[in-house]
Design an enzyme around this catalytic site. Structure first.
Site, mmCIF file in Angstrom:
data_model
loop_
_atom_site.group_PDB
_atom_site.id
_atom_site.type_symbol
_atom_site.label_atom_id
_atom_site.label_comp_id
_atom_site.label_asym_id
_atom_site.label_seq_id
_atom_site.Cartn_x
_atom_site.Cartn_y
_atom_site.Cartn_z
ATOM 1 N N HIS A 476 0.814 -1.214 0.000
ATOM 2 C CA HIS A 476 0.000 0.000 0.000
ATOM 3 C C HIS A 476 0.854 1.274 0.000
ATOM 4 O O HIS A 476 0.606 2.171 0.812
ATOM 5 C CB HIS A 476 -0.947 -0.003 1.212
ATOM 6 C CG HIS A 476 -1.879 -1.182 1.239
ATOM 7 N ND1 HIS A 476 -2.384 -1.726 2.401
ATOM 8 C CD2 HIS A 476 -2.402 -1.913 0.232
ATOM 9 C CE1 HIS A 476 -3.172 -2.741 2.112
ATOM 10 N NE2 HIS A 476 -3.201 -2.893 0.808
HETATM 11 C C1 LIG Z 1 0.104 -7.616 -4.745
HETATM 12 C C2 LIG Z 1 -0.849 -6.530 -4.321
HETATM 13 C C3 LIG Z 1 -1.928 -6.854 -3.500
HETATM 14 C C4 LIG Z 1 -2.827 -5.853 -3.106
HETATM 15 N N1 LIG Z 1 -3.966 -6.205 -2.438
HETATM 16 C C5 LIG Z 1 -4.932 -5.270 -2.259
HETATM 17 C C6 LIG Z 1 -6.215 -5.645 -1.787
HETATM 18 O O1 LIG Z 1 -6.511 -6.823 -1.580
HETATM 19 N N2 LIG Z 1 -7.143 -4.660 -1.608
HETATM 20 C C7 LIG Z 1 -6.862 -3.350 -1.851
HETATM 21 O O2 LIG Z 1 -7.719 -2.507 -1.618
HETATM 22 N N3 LIG Z 1 -5.652 -2.968 -2.302
HETATM 23 C C8 LIG Z 1 -4.699 -3.902 -2.557
HETATM 24 N N4 LIG Z 1 -3.512 -3.537 -3.106
HETATM 25 C C9 LIG Z 1 -3.266 -2.104 -3.343
HETATM 26 C C10 LIG Z 1 -4.078 -1.521 -4.491
HETATM 27 O O3 LIG Z 1 -4.250 -2.463 -5.524
HETATM 28 C C11 LIG Z 1 -3.356 -0.261 -4.998
HETATM 29 O O4 LIG Z 1 -3.244 0.667 -3.940
HETATM 30 C C12 LIG Z 1 -4.090 0.431 -6.140
HETATM 31 O O5 LIG Z 1 -4.344 -0.483 -7.173
HETATM 32 C C13 LIG Z 1 -3.240 1.585 -6.643
HETATM 33 O O6 LIG Z 1 -3.860 2.178 -7.752
HETATM 34 P P1 LIG Z 1 -3.088 3.267 -8.633
HETATM 35 O O7 LIG Z 1 -4.016 3.700 -9.679
HETATM 36 O O8 LIG Z 1 -2.485 4.280 -7.730
HETATM 37 O O9 LIG Z 1 -1.839 2.477 -9.270
HETATM 38 P P2 LIG Z 1 -1.810 1.165 -10.152
HETATM 39 O O10 LIG Z 1 -3.101 0.448 -10.078
HETATM 40 O O11 LIG Z 1 -0.581 0.415 -9.761
HETATM 41 O O12 LIG Z 1 -1.691 1.706 -11.647
HETATM 42 C C14 LIG Z 1 -0.574 2.341 -12.205
HETATM 43 C C15 LIG Z 1 -0.544 1.960 -13.682
HETATM 44 O O13 LIG Z 1 0.331 2.824 -14.381
HETATM 45 C C16 LIG Z 1 1.085 2.069 -15.305
HETATM 46 N N5 LIG Z 1 2.308 2.822 -15.578
HETATM 47 C C17 LIG Z 1 3.329 3.076 -14.730
HETATM 48 N N6 LIG Z 1 4.247 3.841 -15.318
HETATM 49 C C18 LIG Z 1 3.787 4.105 -16.568
HETATM 50 C C19 LIG Z 1 4.308 4.847 -17.658
HETATM 51 N N7 LIG Z 1 5.483 5.483 -17.576
HETATM 52 N N8 LIG Z 1 3.583 4.897 -18.809
HETATM 53 C C20 LIG Z 1 2.384 4.253 -18.911
HETATM 54 N N9 LIG Z 1 1.863 3.525 -17.891
HETATM 55 C C21 LIG Z 1 2.557 3.460 -16.736
HETATM 56 C C22 LIG Z 1 1.307 0.748 -14.597
HETATM 57 O O14 LIG Z 1 1.677 -0.282 -15.484
HETATM 58 C C23 LIG Z 1 -0.037 0.539 -13.935
HETATM 59 O O15 LIG Z 1 -0.929 -0.144 -14.768
HETATM 60 C C24 LIG Z 1 -2.602 -4.505 -3.504
HETATM 61 C C25 LIG Z 1 -1.516 -4.191 -4.329
HETATM 62 C C26 LIG Z 1 -0.645 -5.190 -4.752
HETATM 63 C C27 LIG Z 1 0.496 -4.821 -5.653
#
Ligand SMILES: Cc1cc2nc3c(=O)[nH]c(=O)nc-3n(C[C@H](O)[C@H](O)[C@H](O)COP(=O)(O)OP(=O)(O)OC[C@H]3O[C@@H](n4cnc5c(N)ncnc54)[C@H](O)[C@@H]3O)c2cc1C
Length: 540
Positions: A476
């Site tokens: 997280h």
């Molecule tokens: C293994 C794991 C288990 C988890 N379990 C849970 C759970 O059970 N419940 C829960 O609530 N949360 C959980 N989390 C946390 C939750 O999933 C994340 O906090 C949330 O998905 C974050 O969302 P975000 O949009 O900030 O980033 P992300 O969902 O990580 O999205 C970022 C995206 O940007 C893309 N990206 C990065 N750099 C670039 C670039 N330069 N150009 C183009 N694209 C790019 C990446 O490939 C990715 O697809 C978990 C996370 C992980 C990794």
């Protein structure tokens, strides 16, 4: 930084969204609801067609590997005996919501009230609750806390493992009350988690938000498209440079660039584009477009310790000849009716506990897992078993995201500075002791085998040492593009980057402080609110 080139073939969109994860998928879907707005989503990873994404148990194949996973590592952590931590992050449409454990929790109301009190009006609990409800389609129906009819399917596990009921009874024997809904009137207690699934399949942000919008003519989705920098004219973000295969290309944004690359890569991309701490940019030879010392700073995360237990019971996940036969049967059951072991999210049960009864909100969270999880499942054990995580919900330690190199294809520098603040260690020691009381209660006796790491933990000092030796993230990371009114913050309450125009950060990185729960639903809420603000600002 000037536009790389200005030829007339450069494609233009109203909005460029960088990153198709939890937040990016919500933005793409909501902003393209306006047929007059053109939206382009760039995602560095592949399309989310993998069976491991769709089948919930597939998470076990992605967590420890590079399949749909950036699989970053941290700098050596002095607080963890110099070990490097592991930082899995989703790398496909859906982002981390495509590889996560699907747990649906929102944190504690006081977390959001704390954001508002820290100078972020509009983000208090009563103000964010409607946005959680708007996203949600809860299989239990609507009430004061839950919504129905939204894109994000939230349901009870279809086939919870029988050990979970004994875990909950054990917790009751240890004095902890049951809680049927961690997102309802009260967060404290133990219970089964609700999950982001529909009909037994994972319901990632891509599945929930993006898939229904994919056919819209005003939405373009590019995969395997890695943004390498944001392009500016003066102080205004006007486009994005990206790589797809061997080609480097440019897109222009008529209205806004929306950074949604997650807590580790949004600050990296800002720095690569000349926005960040002067010294960090100078070190890597990047011209400073806009000095903002807070970019990358204040990274923090839920530090977590996992206790692992062997068991003779083959209903649990594990490696054995009989276990393999059961898994084969489970795959057939999943194909036929979308039930059984393959619908597991592994961390099926858990709870929110106060390690001190005087606290206003729980300070540790448990994730009870129906298999042995050791070192993020990178260390495998022959046989079957179960595990229980305990993590600290409000860490005081703060670290940073930096650059390892000016090469945009390099991994970011990730330094969560785990246990940098000594208080975090003491909370985790108390949390471990609460976990141990539950795991030793009678109700779990029929399942119990050896406690793999716990037998020697007879003193607080030994527990402290075990934590330093084995603790790591529970996935997280937040705070690295923090929202706030002060000079150390990166975005304002409308998620616009301070001091620049046409640029917002919309993802988990903007959380001023991590919520006391899992971060997927809060990130989706943030993106729901942001999409409404962006649309509103476009009208004025
Ligand atoms: C293994 C794991 C288990 C988890 N379990 C849970 C759970 O059970 N419940 C829960 O609530 N949360 C959980 N989390 C946390 C939750 O999933 C994340 O906090 C949330 O998905 C974050 O969302 P975000 O949009 O900030 O980033 P992300 O969902 O990580 O999205 C970022 C995206 O940007 C893309 N990206 C990065 N750099 C670039 C670039 N330069 N150009 C183009 N694209 C790019 C990446 O490939 C990715 O697809 C978990 C996370 C992980 C990794």
């Amino acid at each position: 930084m000037p536009m790389a080139r200005s030829d007339l073939t450069v494609q233009e969109f109203d909005y460029l969204i960088v990153g198709g994860g939890s937040a990016g998928c919500v933005l793409a879907a909501r902003l393209s609801e306006d047929a007059d707005a053109s939206v382009c989503l760039l995602e560095a990873g592949k399309p989310d067609t993998s069976v491991f994404v769709r089948v919930p148990a597939g998470t076990a194949a992605m967590l420890p590997t590079r399949h749909n996973n950036w699989a970053f590592e941290t700098e050596p952590q002095p607080g963890l005996n110099g070990r490097r931590g592991y930082q899995p992050r989703g790398r496909t449409l859906g982002g981390s919501s495509a590889i996560n454990a699907m747990i649906y929790t929102r944190g504690h109301p006081s977390d959001y009230d704390g954001w508002a009190e820290a100078g972020n009006p509009g983000w208090s609990w009563s103000e964010v609750l409607p946005w959680f409800r708007r996203s949600e389609d809860n299989s239990r129906g609507a009430d004061a806390w839950h919504g129905v009819g939204g894109p994000l399917s939230v349901s009870d596990l279809r086939s919870p493992n029988p050990i979970c009921e004994d875990f909950l009874r054990a917790a009751e024997q240890a004095g902890f009350a049951r809680n049927p809904d961690f997102n309802g009137a009260e967060q404290e207690g133990v219970g089964l988690y609700q999950v982001t699934q529909r009909n037994g399949e994972r319901w990632s942000a891509a599945r929930a938000f993006l898939a229904p919008a994919r056919e819209r003519p005003n939405l373009t989705v590019l995969t395997r498209a890695r943004a390498t920098r944001i392009l500016f004219e003066g102080r205004r973000a006007v486009g994005v440079e990206y790589r797809q295969g061997q080609a480097t290309m440019v897109l222009r944004a008529r209205r806004e660039v929306l950074l949604a690359s997650g807590a580790l890569q949004s600050p990296q991309l800002l720095m690569l584009s000349g926005v960040g701490p002067r010294e960090e940019l100078r070190r890597h030879g990047i011209p400073v477009l806009h000095e903002r010392p807070g970019v990358g700073r204040d990274l923090h995360d839920h530090l977590d310790y996992v206790s692992c237990y062997r068991s003779a019971r083959r209903e649990l996940f594990g490696f054995s000849v009989r276990g393999a036969a059961r898994t084969l049967g489970a795959m057939l059951e999943f194909r036929r009716q979308r039930t059984g072991m393959m619908t597991t999210n592994f961390a099926e049960a858990g709870g929110f506990l106060k390690t001190d009864p005087g606290l206003a909100a729980p300070d540790v969270q448990l994730h009870f897992v129906v298999g042995i999880v050791d070192d993020h499942s990178r260390k495998l054990h022959w046989g079957h078993g179960y595990s229980c995580h305990v993590c600290i919900l409000r860490p005081k330690s703060r670290g940073r995201v930096g650059l390892r190199s000016a090469d945009p294809m390099a991994a970011p520098l990730v330094d969560p500075n785990f246990l940098g603040d000594a208080d975090d260690l003491e909370v985790l020691v108390r949390g471990y002791k609460a976990l141990r009381e539950i795991m030793q209660a009678d109700a779990l006796a029929p399942w119990r085998g050896a406690d793999i790491y716990g037998a020697a933990l007879t003193t607080d000092d030994r527990i402290r040492e075990a934590i330093r030796q084995r603790a790591d993230t529970v996935y997280h990371p937040v705070g690295s593009c923090r929202m706030g009114p002060d000079d150390g913050a990166v975005v304002d309450t409308r998620l616009r980057v301070h001091g620049l125009e046409g640029l917002r950060v919309v993802d988990a990185s903007i959380m001023p402080s991590v919520v006391g729960g899992n971060t997927n639903a809060p990130t989706i809420m943030i993106a729901e609110r942001a999409a409404a603000m962006i649309a509103e600002d476009a009208r004025t």
